[in-house]
Motif scaffolding. Structure first.
Motif, PDB file in Angstrom:
ATOM      1  N   CYS A   1     -31.929  34.664  29.684  1.00 44.58           N
ATOM      2  CA  CYS A   1     -30.745  35.117  30.413  1.00 44.58           C
ATOM      3  C   CYS A   1     -31.144  35.887  31.666  1.00 44.58           C
ATOM      4  N   PHE A   2     -32.192  36.686  31.556  1.00 43.41           N
ATOM      5  CA  PHE A   2     -32.671  37.464  32.699  1.00 43.41           C
ATOM      6  C   PHE A   2     -33.050  36.563  33.866  1.00 43.41           C
ATOM      7  N   LEU A   3     -33.795  35.500  33.601  1.00 42.89           N
ATOM      8  CA  LEU A   3     -34.240  34.614  34.672  1.00 42.89           C
ATOM      9  C   LEU A   3     -33.070  33.905  35.351  1.00 42.89           C
ATOM     10  N   LEU A   4     -32.133  33.370  34.561  1.00 47.34           N
ATOM     11  CA  LEU A   4     -31.006  32.648  35.146  1.00 47.34           C
ATOM     12  C   LEU A   4     -30.092  33.584  35.930  1.00 47.34           C
ATOM     13  N   LEU A   5     -29.825  34.759  35.395  1.00 44.41           N
ATOM     14  CA  LEU A   5     -28.939  35.698  36.071  1.00 44.41           C
ATOM     15  C   LEU A   5     -29.608  36.300  37.305  1.00 44.41           C
ATOM     16  N   LEU A   6     -30.910  36.510  37.248  1.00 43.44           N
ATOM     17  CA  LEU A   6     -31.622  36.999  38.427  1.00 43.44           C
ATOM     18  C   LEU A   6     -31.573  35.971  39.552  1.00 43.44           C
ATOM     19  N   ALA A   7     -31.723  34.688  39.206  1.00 39.70           N
ATOM     20  CA  ALA A   7     -31.605  33.639  40.228  1.00 39.70           C
ATOM     21  C   ALA A   7     -30.208  33.624  40.840  1.00 39.70           C
ATOM     22  N   GLY A   8     -29.183  33.850  40.013  1.00 40.51           N
ATOM     23  CA  GLY A   8     -27.821  33.915  40.536  1.00 40.51           C
ATOM     24  C   GLY A   8     -27.611  35.104  41.450  1.00 40.51           C
ATOM     25  N   LEU A   9     -28.154  36.259  41.079  1.00 38.33           N
ATOM     26  CA  LEU A   9     -28.018  37.457  41.915  1.00 38.33           C
ATOM     27  C   LEU A   9     -28.718  37.291  43.250  1.00 38.33           C
ATOM     28  N   GLN A  10     -29.870  36.658  43.233  1.00 45.86           N
ATOM     29  CA  GLN A  10     -30.614  36.478  44.473  1.00 45.86           C
ATOM     30  C   GLN A  10     -29.941  35.491  45.429  1.00 45.86           C
TER      31      GLN A  10
ATOM     32  N   LEU B   1     -20.230  46.395  42.022  1.00 42.48           N
ATOM     33  CA  LEU B   1     -20.497  45.621  40.808  1.00 42.48           C
ATOM     34  C   LEU B   1     -19.222  45.000  40.259  1.00 42.48           C
ATOM     35  N   ARG B   2     -18.138  45.772  40.230  1.00 42.91           N
ATOM     36  CA  ARG B   2     -16.904  45.307  39.593  1.00 42.91           C
ATOM     37  C   ARG B   2     -16.151  44.291  40.446  1.00 42.91           C
ATOM     38  N   TYR B   3     -16.059  44.542  41.755  1.00 43.19           N
ATOM     39  CA  TYR B   3     -15.189  43.726  42.597  1.00 43.19           C
ATOM     40  C   TYR B   3     -15.924  42.660  43.412  1.00 43.19           C
ATOM     41  N   ILE B   4     -17.252  42.754  43.489  1.00 49.90           N
ATOM     42  CA  ILE B   4     -18.004  41.776  44.288  1.00 49.90           C
ATOM     43  C   ILE B   4     -19.002  41.010  43.425  1.00 49.90           C
ATOM     44  N   THR B   5     -19.910  41.767  42.779  1.00 51.30           N
ATOM     45  CA  THR B   5     -20.996  41.098  42.048  1.00 51.30           C
ATOM     46  C   THR B   5     -20.477  40.280  40.876  1.00 51.30           C
ATOM     47  N   LEU B   6     -19.672  40.894  40.009  1.00 49.98           N
ATOM     48  CA  LEU B   6     -19.201  40.183  38.817  1.00 49.98           C
ATOM     49  C   LEU B   6     -18.344  38.961  39.154  1.00 49.98           C
ATOM     50  N   PRO B   7     -17.374  39.038  40.091  1.00 51.46           N
ATOM     51  CA  PRO B   7     -16.620  37.820  40.429  1.00 51.46           C
ATOM     52  C   PRO B   7     -17.494  36.717  41.015  1.00 51.46           C
ATOM     53  N   LEU B   8     -18.437  37.085  41.882  1.00 56.75           N
ATOM     54  CA  LEU B   8     -19.311  36.068  42.474  1.00 56.75           C
ATOM     55  C   LEU B   8     -20.293  35.495  41.451  1.00 56.75           C
ATOM     56  N   MET B   9     -20.672  36.297  40.482  1.00 55.39           N
ATOM     57  CA  MET B   9     -21.635  35.863  39.477  1.00 55.39           C
ATOM     58  C   MET B   9     -20.984  35.140  38.305  1.00 55.39           C
ATOM     59  N   MET B  10     -19.662  35.080  38.246  1.00 49.24           N
ATOM     60  CA  MET B  10     -19.002  34.514  37.077  1.00 49.24           C
ATOM     61  C   MET B  10     -19.447  33.081  36.762  1.00 49.24           C
ATOM     62  N   PRO B  11     -19.590  32.168  37.745  1.00 49.28           N
ATOM     63  CA  PRO B  11     -20.094  30.822  37.392  1.00 49.28           C
ATOM     64  C   PRO B  11     -21.477  30.866  36.750  1.00 49.28           C
ATOM     65  N   SER B  12     -22.391  31.687  37.285  1.00 51.22           N
ATOM     66  CA  SER B  12     -23.729  31.799  36.706  1.00 51.22           C
ATOM     67  C   SER B  12     -23.679  32.409  35.313  1.00 51.22           C
ATOM     68  N   ILE B  13     -22.810  33.395  35.126  1.00 51.78           N
ATOM     69  CA  ILE B  13     -22.681  34.043  33.816  1.00 51.78           C
ATOM     70  C   ILE B  13     -22.166  33.054  32.786  1.00 51.78           C
ATOM     71  N   ILE B  14     -21.159  32.259  33.166  1.00 45.00           N
ATOM     72  CA  ILE B  14     -20.580  31.297  32.221  1.00 45.00           C
ATOM     73  C   ILE B  14     -21.594  30.220  31.853  1.00 45.00           C
ATOM     74  N   VAL B  15     -22.331  29.713  32.848  1.00 49.54           N
ATOM     75  CA  VAL B  15     -23.323  28.669  32.578  1.00 49.54           C
ATOM     76  C   VAL B  15     -24.443  29.213  31.686  1.00 49.54           C
ATOM     77  N   THR B  16     -24.926  30.415  31.980  1.00 51.75           N
ATOM     78  CA  THR B  16     -25.965  31.023  31.161  1.00 51.75           C
ATOM     79  C   THR B  16     -25.475  31.250  29.732  1.00 51.75           C
ATOM     80  N   PHE B  17     -24.276  31.764  29.606  1.00 52.19           N
ATOM     81  CA  PHE B  17     -23.687  31.987  28.278  1.00 52.19           C
ATOM     82  C   PHE B  17     -23.562  30.668  27.514  1.00 52.19           C
ATOM     83  N   LEU B  18     -23.144  29.617  28.203  1.00 53.52           N
ATOM     84  CA  LEU B  18     -22.993  28.310  27.561  1.00 53.52           C
ATOM     85  C   LEU B  18     -24.328  27.778  27.073  1.00 53.52           C
TER      86      LEU B  18
END
Length: 293
Positions: free
Chosen positions: A170-179, A200-217
């Motif tokens: 999860c760390f690797l996939l989410l780090l790639a999304g953050l970068q 974090l709440r209004y910018i990072t999390l909304p932009l990261m949601m596709p990466s978070i969902i794919v990683t979770f899946l």
């Protein structure tokens, strides 16, 4: 244009044929096996038609029910912890300006360790008599615990091992999304006076949601297939407290020689996982459409 389309079909056809041979045909064979019982007579396998009786047995099988429940608990709990820890480590690593490579290497070490070594290490650590965890507890004046022999602790002990093992994924996939996030948005938010929490709440999390969902899946799919950690640490015990569906299927196929019934379990499990994938994909598409609108 037509020749180009034909050429594309021709170049893709070997890959498609290989996919059919390695995926569709084994699934079809598994389904065919699930409506039969296999008996070995004179060293020859005889398939006897039983219809849907193998599937009706699933509803009355307490071991199968325990495997489903434990697998769901295991998958949800382990993946949730891994997502939170992986995202937190990714945020910390992203903000480090010196020694990023060192930190990344340290964080991904657990995923590089073979499963058999992980089982041996953690079984020694969990040992009631001389395990390091109980030694620390006794040093602190606390009571040692039978981590793998207690029905209330065994499943959570296995979850801890899985969290340690798969958080780097999860760390690797989410780090790639953050970068990959655009820096100009953060610069504009800082000019507007946004704090770290608001970013974090209004910018990072909304932009990261596709990466978070794919990683979770991805992790949920892998978590549903857990086998080696249970096999090496507890063997499904004590009782059925760590019985997961993969281990139940293994029992039916290889230790009890119930190939037809094991195939029915496999088909039912595959259907549940496919349904979960379809549900998450639908949620992801809905969130993307809401974001676009």
């Amino acid at each position: 244009m037509r020749s180009m389309t034909l050429w594309r079909y021709l170049t893709l056809s070997p890959t498609l044929l290989l996919f059919l041979l390695l995926t569709v045909l084994p699934l079809a064979s598994l389904f065919a096996l699930s409506v039969h019982e296999v008996e070995w007579r004179e060293r020859v396998a005889h398939w006897d038609w039983v219809g849907l009786s193998n599937y009706t047995r699933l509803l009355k099988d307490t071991l199968f029910t325990a495997g489903i429940v434990n697998t769901l608990i295991f998958a949800v709990a382990a993946v949730s912890f891994q997502m939170v820890l992986g995202f937190w480590l990714a945020l910390l690593t992203l903000r480090v300006t010196r020694g990023q490579l060192v930190y990344r290497t340290i964080f991904i070490l657990p995923i590089l360790v073979p499963g058999i070594i992980i089982g041996a290490i953690w079984k020694l650590m969990y040992s009631y008599d001389f395990g390091v965890i109980n030694q620390v507890l006794m040093f602190l004046g606390l009571t040692p615990q039978d981590w793998l022999g207690s029905s209330s602790l065994a499943l959570w002990s296995v979850i801890v091992v899985d969290v340690w093992h798969w958080t780097p994924f999860c760390f690797l996939l989410l780090l790639a999304g953050l970068q990959s996030l655009p820096e100009d948005i953060y610069e504009a938010s800082r000019l507007d006076g946004a704090t770290g929490w608001r970013e974090l709440r209004y910018i990072t999390l909304p932009l990261m949601m596709p990466s978070i969902i794919v990683t979770f899946l991805f992790r949920m799919i892998l978590a549903f297939k857990v086998f080696d950690e249970v096999y090496l640490l507890t063997g499904g015990g004590p009782g059925t407290s760590t019985e997961v569906i993969s281990f139940t299927i293994y029992r039916r196929f290889f230790t009890e020689d119930q190939a037809g019934y094991g195939a029915a379990m496999s088909v039912a499990t595959f259907a549940v996982i496919a349904l979960a994938i379809a549900s998450v994909s639908r949620i992801m598409r809905r969130k993307d459409s809401e974001a676009d609108s």
